[in-house]
Design an enzyme around this catalytic site. Structure first.
Site, PDB file in Angstrom:
ATOM      1  N   ASN A  91      13.114 -43.879 -73.824  1.00 43.19           N
ATOM      2  CA  ASN A  91      14.288 -44.659 -73.440  1.00 43.19           C
ATOM      3  C   ASN A  91      15.518 -43.765 -73.367  1.00 43.19           C
ATOM      4  OD1 ASN A  91      13.498 -47.416 -73.093  1.00 43.19           O
ATOM      5  ND2 ASN A  91      13.146 -47.543 -75.295  1.00 43.19           N
ATOM      6  N   HIS A  92      16.392 -44.019 -72.408  1.00 45.92           N
ATOM      7  CA  HIS A  92      17.677 -43.337 -72.333  1.00 45.92           C
ATOM      8  C   HIS A  92      18.597 -43.886 -73.435  1.00 45.92           C
ATOM      9  CE1 HIS A  92      17.467 -41.535 -68.101  1.00 45.92           C
ATOM     10  NE2 HIS A  92      16.253 -42.009 -68.370  1.00 45.92           N
ATOM     11  N   PRO A  93      19.619 -43.131 -73.832  1.00 49.61           N
ATOM     12  CA  PRO A  93      20.574 -43.660 -74.816  1.00 49.61           C
ATOM     13  C   PRO A  93      21.350 -44.846 -74.237  1.00 49.61           C
ATOM     14  CG  PRO A  93      21.376 -41.611 -73.855  1.00 49.61           C
ATOM     15  CD  PRO A  93      19.972 -41.772 -73.386  1.00 49.61           C
ATOM     16  N   THR A  94      21.533 -45.856 -75.041  1.00 51.28           N
ATOM     17  CA  THR A  94      22.246 -47.058 -74.578  1.00 51.28           C
ATOM     18  C   THR A  94      23.522 -47.323 -75.359  1.00 51.28           C
ATOM     19  OG1 THR A  94      20.933 -48.468 -76.051  1.00 51.28           O
ATOM     20  CG2 THR A  94      20.107 -48.157 -73.803  1.00 51.28           C
ATOM     21  N   THR A  99      24.244 -43.341 -69.966  1.00 48.68           N
ATOM     22  CA  THR A  99      22.789 -43.250 -70.127  1.00 48.68           C
ATOM     23  C   THR A  99      22.243 -42.036 -69.378  1.00 48.68           C
ATOM     24  OG1 THR A  99      22.408 -44.634 -68.162  1.00 48.68           O
ATOM     25  CG2 THR A  99      22.576 -45.758 -70.297  1.00 48.68           C
TER      26      THR A  99
END
Length: 222
Positions: A91-94, A99
């Site tokens: 997952n990308h940073p949120t 992102t």
């Protein structure tokens, strides 16, 4: 078979070549990242599949064309995965300002905030066409992921899930039969052992309360 069909099949073979990988697995030349794959044996990997990180494929598990493994994924034995299926353990940073983790921003420094949780598929799982499985999901033995589903949470053994996000539609068998199948672990049996209970594979189990009497009678016969 007509001459035209023979020529067409010949051209398909030379344009979509396969090579053998021990033990007894076949891989398309048009697949990438194959060095990440741990083969359980008897695996089939067709064209346009891609592996981005360590992927473990159980015995006799086969893939469909254009499968994507975007991180660490473990797949059990005797699984069949349809076309255009994607596994996304990362997952990308949120919770940051962006992102975006590409190297074109700060040399890719934002990539350090990417998260990953391995995906696990049990044995004898059927994954339909176009399914997407997301980070950290565990899929139980004998489950069915219906075509087009987006699987965001764990799937219990011998259940059918569908939709976006995927939800359980029903169990395939009674709770007792499911428990007996989980205990049977037939995917760990040898071919000779499986032949002894072959009639059980040819039966409709959906209305049974137990497979134990059938199993016992088959094993007594042998």
């Amino acid at each position: 078979m007509g001459l035209g069909t023979k020529i067409r099949r010949f051209l398909q073979r030379i344009s979509r070549p396969y090579y053998s990988v021990e033990p007894g697995s076949k891989v398309s030349f048009w697949t990438t990242g194959i060095h990440h794959v741990v083969f359980g044996g008897g695996n089939g990997i067709p064209e346009d599949c891609a592996f981005a990180d360590r992927t473990s494929l159980g015995y006799r598990t086969t893939l469909g064309t254009n499968n994507y493994f975007g991180g660490k994924v473990t797949v059990g034995k005797y699984c069949q995965i349809g076309r255009d299926v994607a596994f996304h353990p990362t997952n990308h940073p949120t919770t940051h300002i962006t992102t975006y983790i590409n190297a074109q921003l700060f040399g890719g420094e934002m990539k350090q905030f990417k998260t990953e949780a391995e995906i696990f598929l049990g044995n004898d799982v059927w994954v339909g066409h176009g399914v997407i499985v997301l980070s950290g999901v565990n899929v139980g033995n004998g489950a069915i992921l219906a075509a087009g589903s987006v699987v965001t949470k764990d799937v219990s053994p011998y259940s059918i899930v569908a939709g976006n996000p995927a939800k359980e539609i029903r169990k395939r068998f009674s709770d007792r039969v499911i428990a007996e199948l989980e205990n049977l672990n037939w995917w760990d049996w040898s071919d000779d052992e499986l032949l002894k209970i072959k009639p059980l594979f040819l039966m409709d189990l959906s209305s049974l309360n137990s497979i134990q009497p059938i199993l016992e009678s088959l094993l007594v016969k042998t």
